[in-house]
Design an enzyme around this catalytic site. Structure first.
Site, PDB file in Angstrom:
ATOM      1  N   ASP A   1       4.038 -10.585 -10.287  1.00 37.67           N
ATOM      2  CA  ASP A   1       3.268 -10.038  -9.168  1.00 37.67           C
ATOM      3  C   ASP A   1       2.302  -8.920  -9.548  1.00 37.67           C
ATOM      4  O   ASP A   1       1.794  -8.214  -8.670  1.00 37.67           O
ATOM      5  CB  ASP A   1       4.213  -9.543  -8.068  1.00 37.67           C
ATOM      6  CG  ASP A   1       5.139  -8.430  -8.542  1.00 37.67           C
ATOM      7  OD1 ASP A   1       5.181  -8.156  -9.756  1.00 37.67           O
ATOM      8  OD2 ASP A   1       5.837  -7.844  -7.688  1.00 37.67           O
ATOM      9  N   GLU A   2       2.010  -8.734 -10.830  1.00 34.82           N
ATOM     10  CA  GLU A   2       1.037  -7.701 -11.199  1.00 34.82           C
ATOM     11  C   GLU A   2       0.330  -8.055 -12.495  1.00 34.82           C
ATOM     12  O   GLU A   2       0.858  -8.776 -13.343  1.00 34.82           O
ATOM     13  CB  GLU A   2       1.700  -6.326 -11.296  1.00 34.82           C
ATOM     14  CG  GLU A   2       2.705  -6.192 -12.411  1.00 34.82           C
ATOM     15  CD  GLU A   2       3.180  -4.756 -12.587  1.00 34.82           C
ATOM     16  OE1 GLU A   2       2.333  -3.829 -12.567  1.00 34.82           O
ATOM     17  OE2 GLU A   2       4.399  -4.562 -12.755  1.00 34.82           O
TER      18      GLU A   2
END
Length: 357
Positions: free
Chosen positions: A103-104
């Site tokens: 998610d990053e």
């Protein structure tokens, strides 16, 4: 001067659950394992965080804090598909993308010409495209290096966009709490605070030599970060540093023989996970135990070149039994989690080049 974006999906798994079930909006939602199966929270939305629910918290504890918490079982295929879609959007902007986790990611847009080279407008475009195509909001930080970009992405969550410009660094850094520096955990933060070092400005007063005398290699990093300095490049292909497996038991293990049997199963799984990395040199083996009171201990032993070669031919229980016995002696034999793993030697010299003089 570099232009770096740090893009972070807001409560990613929970965001996708709310996307696919709009009735969950504005309700406390978490994704994780069931309490009766010793599950933990993978992520939660902001209404749940208001009750004190956090990632990695045991589900049973989360439900005590928030009895109305809506717990969703993980749907990893859905999450992976969304993550891939988001990465494809990143790659529309630049091929200089360093994926940090599901998610990053960091994006180096230094040489991107669209939007007249404005990193801020690029970030705005990314946010619009990702929410339109996936329903997930991004918080994005924009600055001249990875450290500052990551600090910025967390500054106005959720759905934030924050820019730390070169001319703002000297005024921004002094008031930043030392606990906001990535790599400074709770223990180190408390140690720094006990010595009167609560902000980056207070760290800036100390010389590099003094910081190294007190904190060793960490002192070099602190000297740079408290000034907003970070010389790491965006790495487009990450090199795996370790491979491991772990398992949380449905009920605590209190008999050493039972734990040894569980160890045999985990080693068998590790053998399979190790297969794609037969060309890597293994520098150490490690074992992790988590006790009933949630304290965790890790035992690690280094390997000689000869031992590393032998391990490639025979990875079995004998590599980990001494580590298990040592770890068990560090607490009561009441074990809730067991993990084993291998750490790889670096394939090439990377990262920052640091000097004291």
């Amino acid at each position: 001067m570099h232009k770096i974006l740090h893009a972070d999906c807001d409560c990613f798994f929970a965001a996708l659950e709310m996307r696919d079930n709009p009735s969950l909006k504005d309700k406390p939602v978490a994704v994780g394992g069931a309490a009766d199966k010793r599950g933990v929270i993978a992520t939660c939305n902001y209404p749940a965080r208001a009750f004190g629910v956090r990632s990695a918290m045991p589900t049973a504890q989360a439900l005590k804090l928030c009895p109305d918490l809506i717990l969703c079982p993980p749907r990893m295929l859905v999450y992976k598909e969304a993550a891939q879609a988001i990465r494809e959007i990143f790659f529309q902007l630049t091929d200089r993308v360093e994926v940090v986790s599901i998610d990053e990611a960091y994006l180096d847009v230094t040489h991107v010409d669209i939007f007249q080279g404005s990193a801020t407008r690029m970030a705005q475009w990314l946010k619009q495209e990702v929410v339109a195509q996936t329903g997930v909001t991004l918080s994005i930080g924009v600055s001249v290096n990875k450290f500052l970009a990551k600090i910025a992405s967390d500054w106005q969550k959720p759905d934030g966009l924050f820019v730390i410009r070169p001319e703002d660094i000297n005024s921004f850094m002094p008031d930043l709490p030392v606990g906001r520096i990535p790599g400074v955990g709770k223990v180190t933060e408390q140690k720094l605070q006990a010595q009167g070092l609560e902000t980056c400005g207070q760290l800036q007063v100390l010389s590099l030599q003094k910081l190294v005398e007190r904190y060793g290699k960490l002192g070099v990093m602190l000297h740079q970060r408290c000034r907003g300095e970070d010389y790491r490049e965006v790495v487009t292909e990450r090199v795996r540093k370790s491979v491991s497996v772990e398992h949380t038991f449905a009920s605590n293990k209190t008999v050493l023989f039972d734990i040894e049997q569980e160890l045999e199963q985990q080693v068998s799984k590790l053998q399979q996970r190790f297969l794609p990395y037969q060309d890597r040199v293994v520098k150490s083996v490690f074992l992790k135990l988590r006790f009933a009171d949630f304290t965790t201990t890790t035992v690690e032993t280094g390997l000689s070149d000869a031992q590393s070669r032998q391990l490639h031919r025979r990875l079995d229980m004998t590599c980990f039994l001494p580590l298990l016995h040592e770890a068990v002696r560090r607490g009561q034999c009441n074990i809730r989690l067991l993990g084993v793993g291998l750490r790889f030697a670096e394939q090439e010299q990377t990262g920052e080049q640091l000097t004291l003089f």
